[in-house]
Design a protein around this motif. Structure first.
Motif, mmCIF file in Angstrom:
data_model
loop_
_atom_site.group_PDB
_atom_site.id
_atom_site.type_symbol
_atom_site.label_atom_id
_atom_site.label_comp_id
_atom_site.label_asym_id
_atom_site.label_seq_id
_atom_site.Cartn_x
_atom_site.Cartn_y
_atom_site.Cartn_z
ATOM 1 N N THR A 80 0.838 -1.207 0.000
ATOM 2 C CA THR A 80 0.000 0.000 0.000
ATOM 3 C C THR A 80 0.872 1.257 0.000
ATOM 4 O O THR A 80 0.620 2.219 -0.731
ATOM 5 C CB THR A 80 -0.883 0.040 1.275
ATOM 6 N N TYR A 81 1.908 1.176 0.822
ATOM 7 C CA TYR A 81 2.877 2.270 0.906
ATOM 8 C C TYR A 81 3.504 2.496 -0.471
ATOM 9 O O TYR A 81 3.607 3.617 -0.969
ATOM 10 C CB TYR A 81 3.916 1.831 1.941
ATOM 11 N N TYR A 82 3.877 1.406 -1.114
ATOM 12 C CA TYR A 82 4.483 1.491 -2.441
ATOM 13 C C TYR A 82 3.531 2.149 -3.439
ATOM 14 O O TYR A 82 3.905 3.086 -4.139
ATOM 15 C CB TYR A 82 4.896 0.091 -2.926
ATOM 16 N N SER A 83 2.274 1.660 -3.499
ATOM 17 C CA SER A 83 1.318 2.194 -4.489
ATOM 18 C C SER A 83 1.121 3.681 -4.310
ATOM 19 O O SER A 83 1.108 4.440 -5.279
ATOM 20 C CB SER A 83 -0.072 1.581 -4.332
ATOM 21 N N PHE A 84 0.979 4.068 -3.059
ATOM 22 C CA PHE A 84 0.761 5.477 -2.781
ATOM 23 C C PHE A 84 1.963 6.313 -3.251
ATOM 24 O O PHE A 84 1.823 7.306 -3.964
ATOM 25 C CB PHE A 84 0.511 5.660 -1.281
ATOM 26 N N LEU A 85 3.170 5.837 -2.883
ATOM 27 C CA LEU A 85 4.362 6.618 -3.228
ATOM 28 C C LEU A 85 4.604 6.679 -4.730
ATOM 29 O O LEU A 85 4.985 7.711 -5.272
ATOM 30 C CB LEU A 85 5.591 6.019 -2.551
ATOM 31 N N VAL A 86 4.401 5.572 -5.403
ATOM 32 C CA VAL A 86 4.751 5.546 -6.823
ATOM 33 C C VAL A 86 3.815 6.430 -7.641
ATOM 34 O O VAL A 86 4.186 6.985 -8.672
ATOM 35 C CB VAL A 86 4.796 4.093 -7.373
ATOM 36 N N LYS A 87 2.580 6.581 -7.136
ATOM 37 C CA LYS A 87 1.628 7.411 -7.890
ATOM 38 C C LYS A 87 1.833 8.890 -7.631
ATOM 39 O O LYS A 87 1.633 9.712 -8.510
ATOM 40 C CB LYS A 87 0.195 7.073 -7.461
ATOM 41 N N THR A 88 2.172 9.231 -6.388
ATOM 42 C CA THR A 88 2.114 10.645 -6.028
ATOM 43 C C THR A 88 3.465 11.262 -5.696
ATOM 44 O O THR A 88 4.033 11.995 -6.497
ATOM 45 C CB THR A 88 1.199 10.817 -4.802
ATOM 46 N N ILE A 89 3.968 10.907 -4.518
ATOM 47 C CA ILE A 89 5.114 11.648 -4.014
ATOM 48 C C ILE A 89 6.370 11.456 -4.867
ATOM 49 O O ILE A 89 7.098 12.403 -5.134
ATOM 50 C CB ILE A 89 5.377 11.230 -2.553
ATOM 51 N N THR A 90 6.593 10.199 -5.301
ATOM 52 C CA THR A 90 7.839 9.950 -6.019
ATOM 53 C C THR A 90 7.959 10.745 -7.327
ATOM 54 O O THR A 90 8.947 11.451 -7.514
ATOM 55 C CB THR A 90 8.034 8.442 -6.252
ATOM 56 N N PRO A 91 6.973 10.655 -8.239
ATOM 57 C CA PRO A 91 7.138 11.449 -9.475
ATOM 58 C C PRO A 91 7.242 12.946 -9.191
ATOM 59 O O PRO A 91 7.994 13.667 -9.841
ATOM 60 C CB PRO A 91 5.882 11.142 -10.290
ATOM 61 N N PHE A 92 6.526 13.390 -8.162
ATOM 62 C CA PHE A 92 6.585 14.796 -7.812
ATOM 63 C C PHE A 92 7.999 15.184 -7.358
ATOM 64 O O PHE A 92 8.570 16.187 -7.812
ATOM 65 C CB PHE A 92 5.543 15.064 -6.712
ATOM 66 N N LEU A 93 8.568 14.344 -6.479
ATOM 67 C CA LEU A 93 9.913 14.650 -5.996
ATOM 68 C C LEU A 93 10.945 14.582 -7.129
ATOM 69 O O LEU A 93 11.881 15.376 -7.186
ATOM 70 C CB LEU A 93 10.316 13.690 -4.871
#
Ligand code: PHE
Length: 464
Positions: free
Chosen positions: A432-445
């Motif tokens: 769940t942590y992965y899905s959330f990060l890969v969709k939002t925070i990671t591309p943004f960062l």
């Protein structure tokens, strides 16, 4: 032997982890991390770095390993197999390591030269005035010569190619299983020497005491954060097809999730140890800790010159840097060769010869970029080496990584990756942590890195 029907695989999980750590631990850890830590508030920098490694780094590693293991192809082939419209990302992920190799092998050559010079000193044969010259004179004289940098570049390149020709298990895995434990052991020797020097305490404090003043203004916080974030990317070898290629040799019985935790931990350990190897000694001899890129080739020469048994420790140090550099350049070369092997159906040996030849030709001008060709400034007034670094590391690499996350997050959906991680009965604990990060925070960062490290500079350059 590799046949096309039977693709190479790692012999064991340990072998794969050593190879991935081999790629991850490189000049970035030993040379980049300590001086960035020096400029970024010591331990404060380490904390930001760890936060990014646990988020963006983890997401990148899981994604790339899963893409590679799912498609079982080189980076370009893997993207093309999963989604034709993503082929261009695979293309970028194959061209970036090619460009990086052109200058990484030149830097590797410098390291070899230093290791060799210390070895000659150790055996008592005075080497072309190595001992007699101060760090800065020696370094600038060496890199501006017309012949020697090319020679050492070629030796380094051929050593890299020799290992890659031997194949995944017999070449890359076997060499990493020997070199990585040795690297850590040698690093510990140098750390012990460094922290026990009289006057080392100031350096230890410098690393351990977080200097919170870097967070005193928004501007400096953003700066330090962007340096840490791009360091995480470079250091974990993300965004350039390496982990995809290495992941494609993983078996289904190997845990992607566990590997994506162990690799960054060992990588960070190596980087922090490098800080402890370098900073206390630099302080003990009253030298400048924030000397930047010159730290390793200039400042450290002064350090070893003043230290009892300095030639011995200098030799150990540059040997370990050499192991770190060659295991990284092996991974870069493997990405490009894998493309010719998997997608172009060439034999490994021919693929390696072809790619090595191209790098040999392309690398010569790079090896001369501080000497004979120092007048050539291809991009925004930068010399050849820096221009290539800029295009690959600062522009294409984050761009590719960002596109990867966007494709996974929004087009293919994270479930594609989760299914691959959970193959063979593994449970993806952090799904769940992965899905959330890969969709939002990671591309943004990553978009933020892209802006800070290249777009901003390009805009400034054209405005002025
Ligand atoms: N990760 C390596 C380092 O920290 C460098 C590297 C970058 C290696 C890109 C391969 C590819 O130095």
């Amino acid at each position: 032997m590799e046949k096309n029907s039977q693709r190479s695989q790692w012999g064991s999980s340990f072998g794969f982890i050593m190879a991935a750590v081999g790629s991850a631990v490189g000049l970035g850890n030993l040379w980049g991390f300590p001086y960035k830590m020096g400029k970024g508030g010591g331990f404060a920098f380490v904390i930001i770095y760890l936060i990014f490694a646990a988020t963006v780094g983890f997401v990148g590693l899981v994604s790339e390993m899963a893409i590679g293991r799912k498609a079982k192809m080189d980076a370009l082939g893997s993207y093309a197999k999963i989604d034709k419209s993503a082929k261009f990302i695979g293309f970028m992920a194959t061209i970036v390591p090619f460009i990086i190799l052109l200058f990484y092998c030149v830097l590797g050559g410098w390291v070899l030269k230093y290791a060799f010079a210390y070895m000659m000193e150790l055996f008592g044969s005075a080497n072309l005035g190595f001992a007699g010259m101060d760090g800065s004179t020696f370094f600038t004289t060496f890199i501006s010569e017309p012949f020697e940098p090319v020679l050492w570049f070629v030796i380094f390149l051929f050593l890299t190619a020799g290992i890659v020709t031997l194949g995944v298990e017999d070449g890359i895995e076997r060499s990493s299983k020997i070199m990585m434990p040795m690297l850590f052991a040698m690093l510990l020797i140098v750390v012990i020497r460094s922290v026990t020097l009289p006057g080392a305490m100031a350096g230890i404090e410098f690393i351990l005491k977080p200097d919170l003043s870097v967070f005193s203004s928004l501007e400096s916080t953003v700066n330090v954060a962007s340096i840490a974030l791009s360091q995480v990317f470079f250091s974990l070898s993300l965004g350039m097809g390496i982990i995809i290629t290495y992941g494609s040799y993983m078996g289904k019985e190997q845990s992607i999730e566990k590997s994506a935790i162990i690799v960054p931990l060992l990588d960070t350990l190596a980087a922090v140890l490098a800080g402890f190897a370098i900073m206390p000694a630099v302080f003990a001899f009253g030298l400048d800790p924030s000397a930047g890129p010159g730290l390793m080739f200039i400042t450290l020469k002064e350090v070893f010159a003043s230290m009892p048994l300095g030639n011995f420790f200098g030799f150990i140090f540059f040997m370990l840097v050499f192991f770190a550099a060659i295991s990284s350049s092996i991974s870069l070369l493997e990405v490009v060769c894998a493309y010719f092997i998997d997608t172009r159906k060439m034999k490994r040996k021919n693929a390696t010869i072809l790619v090595t030849l191209l790098i040999f030709l392309g690398g010569i001008p790079v090896a001369l970029s501080y000497g004979t060709l120092s007048w050539v400034k291809p991009i925004m007034g930068m010399d050849i080496l820096d221009s290539l670094d800029f295009v690959s590391e600062y522009l294409l690499m984050p761009l590719g990584a960002m596109l990867m996350c966007l494709f996974i997050g929004w087009k293919w959906k994270p479930q594609l990756i989760i299914d691959e991680v959970e193959e063979n009965g593994f449970k993806f604990k952090y799904a769940t942590y992965y899905s959330f990060l890969v969709k939002t925070i990671t591309p943004f960062l990553i978009c933020f890195i892209l802006y800070k490290s290249s777009i901003e500079a390009i805009v400034k350059y054209f405005i002025n």
